[in-house]
Design an enzyme around this catalytic site. Structure first.
Site, PDB file in Angstrom:
ATOM      1  N   GLN A 143      67.731 -59.932  58.185  1.00 13.78           N
ATOM      2  CA  GLN A 143      67.927 -58.975  59.116  1.00 13.78           C
ATOM      3  C   GLN A 143      67.878 -59.399  60.620  1.00 13.78           C
ATOM      4  O   GLN A 143      68.340 -58.320  61.439  1.00 13.78           O
ATOM      5  CB  GLN A 143      66.508 -58.157  58.810  1.00 13.78           C
ATOM      6  CG  GLN A 143      66.717 -56.770  59.255  1.00 13.78           C
ATOM      7  CD  GLN A 143      67.516 -55.788  58.666  1.00 13.78           C
ATOM      8  OE1 GLN A 143      68.372 -55.362  59.280  1.00 13.78           O
ATOM      9  NE2 GLN A 143      67.774 -55.868  57.057  1.00 13.78           N
ATOM     10  N   HIS A 150      76.773 -58.394  54.891  1.00 12.52           N
ATOM     11  CA  HIS A 150      77.103 -56.947  55.237  1.00 12.52           C
ATOM     12  C   HIS A 150      76.131 -56.438  56.070  1.00 12.52           C
ATOM     13  O   HIS A 150      76.414 -55.192  56.323  1.00 12.52           O
ATOM     14  CB  HIS A 150      77.030 -56.255  53.895  1.00 12.52           C
ATOM     15  CG  HIS A 150      75.917 -56.228  53.170  1.00 12.52           C
ATOM     16  ND1 HIS A 150      75.019 -54.834  53.006  1.00 12.52           N
ATOM     17  CD2 HIS A 150      75.138 -57.065  52.175  1.00 12.52           C
ATOM     18  CE1 HIS A 150      74.250 -55.124  52.392  1.00 12.52           C
ATOM     19  NE2 HIS A 150      73.923 -56.269  51.926  1.00 12.52           N
ATOM     20  N   CYS A 168      66.165 -50.852  48.268  1.00 13.76           N
ATOM     21  CA  CYS A 168      65.909 -51.330  46.944  1.00 13.76           C
ATOM     22  C   CYS A 168      64.765 -50.373  46.289  1.00 13.76           C
ATOM     23  O   CYS A 168      64.674 -50.226  45.116  1.00 13.76           O
ATOM     24  CB  CYS A 168      65.391 -52.832  47.005  1.00 13.76           C
ATOM     25  SG  CYS A 168      66.396 -53.695  48.015  1.00 13.76           S
TER      26      CYS A 168
HETATM   27  C1  LIG Z   1      69.493 -56.843  53.115  1.00 16.27           C
HETATM   28  C2  LIG Z   1      68.558 -57.873  52.809  1.00 16.27           C
HETATM   29  C3  LIG Z   1      68.421 -58.908  51.945  1.00 16.27           C
HETATM   30  C4  LIG Z   1      69.439 -58.979  50.834  1.00 16.27           C
HETATM   31  O1  LIG Z   1      70.990 -59.287  51.252  1.00 16.27           O
HETATM   32  P1  LIG Z   1      71.927 -58.925  50.195  1.00 16.27           P
HETATM   33  O2  LIG Z   1      73.169 -59.461  50.922  1.00 16.27           O
HETATM   34  O3  LIG Z   1      72.080 -57.327  50.050  1.00 16.27           O
HETATM   35  O4  LIG Z   1      71.684 -59.234  48.899  1.00 16.27           O
HETATM   36  C5  LIG Z   1      67.607 -60.007  51.901  1.00 16.27           C
HETATM   37  N1  LIG Z   1      66.601 -59.927  52.983  1.00 16.27           N
HETATM   38  C6  LIG Z   1      66.332 -58.814  54.163  1.00 16.27           C
HETATM   39  C7  LIG Z   1      65.653 -59.368  54.990  1.00 16.27           C
HETATM   40  C8  LIG Z   1      67.382 -58.010  53.893  1.00 16.27           C
HETATM   41  O5  LIG Z   1      67.403 -56.975  54.854  1.00 16.27           O
END
Ligand SMILES: *Cc1c(COP(=O)(O)O)cnc(C)c1O
Length: 391
Positions: A177, A199, A323
């Site tokens: 993040q 992403h 999630c």
């Molecule tokens: C989105 C997110 C993930 C997971 O990443 P993905 O590529 O969607 O598996 C892990 N940690 C944090 C803090 C996230 O915001």
């Protein structure tokens, strides 16, 4: 449509898509093969690796591409636990981690590891002194996220990393993040491993990376080919990797300016909501927070109801993390910060991105008070609060 869910995912940047297209079409070689078509794919993968390494002050050999940020977290945590069984089986993490971290730790508990889940204060901060106190002779790993995806609080990672280094314990941080929002210097942050995802920064879904400091022992999660320095079997997602590299190049060029603008919009949003809606709690740390996340608990109503009403107005927002939405459990993050079930159920996260405008923010500020008022009129919690004279 007004998209305010950038902490969940982002739209692929046109420059990123343009960089990827050749590798989805004519440049389809397998990077491991031995002809020019393959060499060009290999060169593109290595260029992206260099780009990402440079951005976080690492060397290319220390970057492993993975299928997503979750996989990078899994590899860091399970990989180091499996490779360091001889040293011990104790892991330290926090109660507010992303599920990719929490569930990896829980899986290891079933496997015989012991995990300490550190508490946080009401602003979501982990106390470094508590990390130091929790470290034991058999502690092999500390994993604390750089910044939280639900309410944006930024942890004192460099300080926690220094403690781990002094104690000879591996330190992993989930920086998914914070990529593009905070400076990521793996040396300055004192981290041994750092997880990233494409992403959340305008690259496509399905590409992540793990930084692994030289000398750190990990066991890979996948058995198969020798790709990614034998750390991640499977033919490389060449287009995804190229897109991730391009997205990080764009961060290098424009993140500082974007973040200034986004911070101003976020503050306008926070101030507007606090002024125009009563009984709203800003969640997370008031200053030590990511530039793009405005998060609240709106008292006496359900976050889900707010999201559905906003959706009718063509506004995309989130309640807690993507999630856990759809489940009736309140956010584990808000619960760890000490909020009651009832308050945590009213959570609303608005997360900004580079394409948001002031006009969009003002439109949300126009719509939201009415949405909240209508939901409160129908809410038994609101009626109870009125009866008690609370509101
Ligand atoms: C989105 C997110 C993930 C997971 O990443 P993905 O590529 O969607 O598996 C892990 N940690 C944090 C803090 C996230 O915001």
């Amino acid at each position: 449509m007004i998209y305010l869910d950038h902490a969940a995912t982002t739209k692929v940047d046109p420059h990123v898509l343009a960089a990827m297209m050749p590798f989805l079409q004519n440049e389809y070689g397998n990077p491991s093969s031995l002809y020019q078509l393959a060499h060009r794919a290999r060169a593109a993968v290595e260029e992206a690796r260099e780009q990402i390494a440079r951005y976080i002050n690492a060397s290319p050999r220390q970057i492993i591409f993975t299928g997503c940020g979750s996989e990078a977290d899994n590899l860091a945590i399970k990989g180091s636990a499996w490779a360091n069984r001889d040293k011990g089986q104790h892991i330290i993490t926090s109660a507010i981690e992303h599920h990719a971290v929490l569930r990896s730790c829980q899986a290891l508990e079933k496997d015989g590891c012991e995990v300490t889940y550190l508490p946080v204060d009401s602003t979501g901060l982990v106390n470094p002194a508590q990390v130091a106190d929790a470290i034991r002779d058999d502690t092999i790993l500390v994993t604390i996220m750089h910044a939280n995806n639900e309410m944006g609080t930024i942890q004192p990672i460099a300080e926690i990393g220094a403690i781990c280094r002094e104690q000879g314990v591996l330190f992993h941080t989930d920086a998914v993040q914070s990529l593009g929002k905070l400076a990521l210097d793996v040396d300055g942050l004192n981290v041994d491993m750092l997880a990233l995802s494409g992403h959340k920064v305008y690259a496509p879904k399905g590409i992540g990376a793990l930084y692994i400091r030289r000398g750190v022992r990990l066991r890979s999660l996948l058995d198969g080919g020798a790709q990614e320095f034998k750390m991640r079997a499977g033919t490389e997602n060449v287009a995804g990797i190229v897109g991730f590299g391009k997205a990080v190049e764009l961060l290098e060029q424009r993140a500082t300016e974007d973040n200034q603008r986004i911070t101003a919009l976020r503050d306008r949003l926070i101030a507007g909501i606090q002024q125009n809606i009563a009984h709203v709690i800003l969640t997370g740390h008031p200053e030590e927070r990511l530039p793009h996340i405005a998060s609240f608990c709106i008292r006496y109503i359900e976050g889900e109801g707010i999201l559905l009403s906003l959706d009718i107005e063509d506004i995309c927002a989130s309640s807690g993390s993507a999630c856990s939405s759809g489940s009736l459990e309140p956010s584990h993050v808000l619960m760890a910060m000490g909020y009651s079930h009832e308050v945590a159920h009213g959570s609303l996260r608005l997360s900004l991105g580079r394409e948001n405008t002031e006009a969009e923010i003002d439109h949300v500020l126009e719509v939201l008070p009415g949405v909240v008022a209508r939901l409160r009129e129908m809410s038994p919690l609101w009626a109870d609060a009125q009866r008690r004279g609370e509101v």
